[in-house]
Design an enzyme around this catalytic site. Structure first.
Site, PDB file in Angstrom:
ATOM      1  N   TYR A  52      36.924  36.546  43.108  1.00  0.00           N
ATOM      2  CA  TYR A  52      36.179  35.117  43.556  1.00  0.00           C
ATOM      3  C   TYR A  52      35.191  35.450  44.621  1.00  0.00           C
ATOM      4  CZ  TYR A  52      36.839  30.841  46.162  1.00  0.00           C
ATOM      5  OH  TYR A  52      36.664  29.664  46.948  1.00  0.00           O
TER       6      TYR A  52
ATOM      7  N   LYS B 111      31.364  34.228  44.071  1.00  0.00           N
ATOM      8  CA  LYS B 111      30.674  33.325  45.019  1.00  0.00           C
ATOM      9  C   LYS B 111      29.436  33.734  45.510  1.00  0.00           C
ATOM     10  CE  LYS B 111      33.667  29.931  45.025  1.00  0.00           C
ATOM     11  NZ  LYS B 111      33.203  28.449  44.605  1.00  0.00           N
TER      12      LYS B 111
HETATM   13  N1  LIG Z   1      39.801  25.211  49.639  1.00  0.00           N
HETATM   14  C1  LIG Z   1      39.032  26.130  50.386  1.00  0.00           C
HETATM   15  O1  LIG Z   1      39.292  26.560  51.337  1.00  0.00           O
HETATM   16  C2  LIG Z   1      37.584  26.598  49.725  1.00  0.00           C
HETATM   17  C3  LIG Z   1      36.896  27.398  50.424  1.00  0.00           C
HETATM   18  C4  LIG Z   1      35.779  27.668  50.315  1.00  0.00           C
HETATM   19  C5  LIG Z   1      35.131  27.372  48.678  1.00  0.00           C
HETATM   20  N2  LIG Z   1      36.124  26.510  47.983  1.00  0.00           N
HETATM   21  C6  LIG Z   1      35.438  26.171  46.637  1.00  0.00           C
HETATM   22  O2  LIG Z   1      35.320  24.695  46.610  1.00  0.00           O
HETATM   23  C7  LIG Z   1      35.796  24.221  45.282  1.00  0.00           C
HETATM   24  C8  LIG Z   1      36.952  23.420  45.127  1.00  0.00           C
HETATM   25  O3  LIG Z   1      37.873  24.014  45.757  1.00  0.00           O
HETATM   26  P1  LIG Z   1      39.583  23.244  46.128  1.00  0.00           P
HETATM   27  O4  LIG Z   1      39.904  24.014  47.220  1.00  0.00           O
HETATM   28  O5  LIG Z   1      39.204  21.682  46.048  1.00  0.00           O
HETATM   29  O6  LIG Z   1      40.335  23.523  44.853  1.00  0.00           O
HETATM   30  P2  LIG Z   1      41.518  22.929  44.107  1.00  0.00           P
HETATM   31  O7  LIG Z   1      42.254  24.084  43.458  1.00  0.00           O
HETATM   32  O8  LIG Z   1      42.210  21.864  44.984  1.00  0.00           O
HETATM   33  O9  LIG Z   1      40.668  22.029  43.011  1.00  0.00           O
HETATM   34  C9  LIG Z   1      39.906  22.476  42.176  1.00  0.00           C
HETATM   35  C10 LIG Z   1      39.565  21.637  40.897  1.00  0.00           C
HETATM   36  O10 LIG Z   1      38.927  22.274  39.887  1.00  0.00           O
HETATM   37  C11 LIG Z   1      39.191  21.899  38.588  1.00  0.00           C
HETATM   38  N3  LIG Z   1      39.150  23.084  37.838  1.00  0.00           N
HETATM   39  C12 LIG Z   1      39.763  24.250  37.445  1.00  0.00           C
HETATM   40  N4  LIG Z   1      39.097  24.896  36.549  1.00  0.00           N
HETATM   41  C13 LIG Z   1      38.124  24.225  36.021  1.00  0.00           C
HETATM   42  C14 LIG Z   1      37.435  24.292  34.905  1.00  0.00           C
HETATM   43  N5  LIG Z   1      37.411  25.473  34.288  1.00  0.00           N
HETATM   44  N6  LIG Z   1      36.689  23.316  34.526  1.00  0.00           N
HETATM   45  C15 LIG Z   1      36.574  22.023  35.485  1.00  0.00           C
HETATM   46  N7  LIG Z   1      37.423  21.933  36.199  1.00  0.00           N
HETATM   47  C16 LIG Z   1      38.416  22.907  36.530  1.00  0.00           C
HETATM   48  C17 LIG Z   1      41.087  21.908  38.887  1.00  0.00           C
HETATM   49  O11 LIG Z   1      41.685  21.263  37.904  1.00  0.00           O
HETATM   50  C18 LIG Z   1      41.016  21.239  40.140  1.00  0.00           C
HETATM   51  O12 LIG Z   1      41.054  19.756  40.073  1.00  0.00           O
HETATM   52  C19 LIG Z   1      35.976  25.369  44.512  1.00  0.00           C
HETATM   53  O13 LIG Z   1      34.809  25.896  43.921  1.00  0.00           O
HETATM   54  C20 LIG Z   1      36.406  26.653  45.544  1.00  0.00           C
HETATM   55  O14 LIG Z   1      36.174  27.850  45.329  1.00  0.00           O
HETATM   56  C21 LIG Z   1      37.453  26.087  48.421  1.00  0.00           C
END
Ligand SMILES: NC(=O)c1ccc[n+]([C@@H]2O[C@H](COP(=O)([O-])OP(=O)(O)OC[C@H]3O[C@@H](n4cnc5c(N)ncnc54)[C@H](O)[C@@H]3O)[C@@H](O)[C@H]2O)c1
Length: 256
Positions: A154, A158
């Protein structure tokens, strides 16, 4: 005259069926944007789209598939006549030490989190250029800057997103397309909460929440990320380009 920051802008948000993507979609709609809500989970995307003020378009799309991403952009342009903003937000995580990660698991994470962002930039940029310019807001992570054990695939993806952000910003600047990235730390979404038991077990931590409380004060809220995503998609950030904006409650500034 409208004071909304994204009035009538057409924006695609991937992975918007829940979590951060949903929050960004809601914040963009509240600022007057016409949002195209996309997710691999068609039902989740539709539910979010239906709940936005006035309704919105939902498009199922797996960001790992070049043809699907192109079709997503085409659908947005067909519906709204233009594309101004792309938010490649879809992401997944797997929790395992590098030496216990199979190549298939590595590809599972990097194909969504890195290939998917490339494909979104690749297919959205021509449409944004055709609209006269706009913004791409990539969802990276603070793990691009500092290691977090058990999520090496991951974090590598990123870090790749931060690099893509820089290259795209420079290559697209002449076309009036700005490209920036958000680097959040631990935000309260399923991506994090679903993996807490694995972190606790594999790192022998009694309470992951206590670690988060010590290192970053508390979990971030999805709305706090969405506020930054609005800023980066609006003219308020007109001199920001190629940058990664850390949003982490101080975790990456602290030794203890
Ligand atoms: N939550 C955190 O702490 C955090 C921190 C840093 C970065 N992020 C990034 O933010 C973004 C959103 O994360 P989140 O926490 O909302 O995650 P989440 O798991 O709640 O939501 C992710 C969404 O992406 C969708 N998804 C997964 N695979 C997919 C694909 N191949 N094509 C299209 N959609 C797809 C899922 O169905 C889901 O609705 C991600 O890129 C994650 O890496 C999150």
């Amino acid at each position: 005259m409208s004071t909304k920051l994204l009035q009538d802008k057409v924006a695609i948000v991937t992975g918007a069926g829940r979590g951060l993507g949903e929050a960004v979609a809601r914040a963009y709609a509240a600022e007057g944007a016409k949002v195209v809500v996309s997710d691999i989970d068609a039902a989740a995307a539709q539910k979010v789209a239906d709940s936005l003020p006035g309704g919105a378009m939902a498009v199922a799309c797996d960001v790992r598939d070049s043809a699907q991403v192109q079709a997503l952009v085409d659908a947005a342009v067909a519906r709204h006549g233009r594309l101004d903003i792309m938010v490649p937000n879809a992401g997944v995580a797997r929790v395992a030490p590098l030496v216990a990660t199979s190549y298939e698991e590595w590809r599972e994470v990097t194909s969504v989190n890195l290939d998917g962002v490339f494909l979104c930039i690749r297919h959205a940029a021509p449409a944004i250029i055709a609209a006269g310019g706009g913004c791409i807001v990539n969802m990276a992570s603070v793990t691009a800057k500092a290691a977090c054990p058990l999520i090496g695939s991951y974090a590598a993806a990123k870090a790749g997103v931060v690099s893509l952000t820089q290259t795209a910003a420079i290559e697209l600047r002449a076309h009036k397309v700005r490209v920036n990235a958000i680097l959040p730390a631990f935000i309260d979404t399923e991506l994090v909460t679903s993996h807490i038991p694995e972190f606790e077990a594999q790192l022998n931590l009694p309470d992951f929440g206590a670690v988060v409380a010590q290192r970053q004060g508390r979990y971030g809220k999805v709305e706090e990320v969405a506020h930054l995503a609005v800023f980066l998609a609006s003219e308020r950030s007109s001199f920001s380009n190629g940058s990664g904006f850390v949003l982490d409650g101080g975790i990456s500034s602290s030794l203890l």
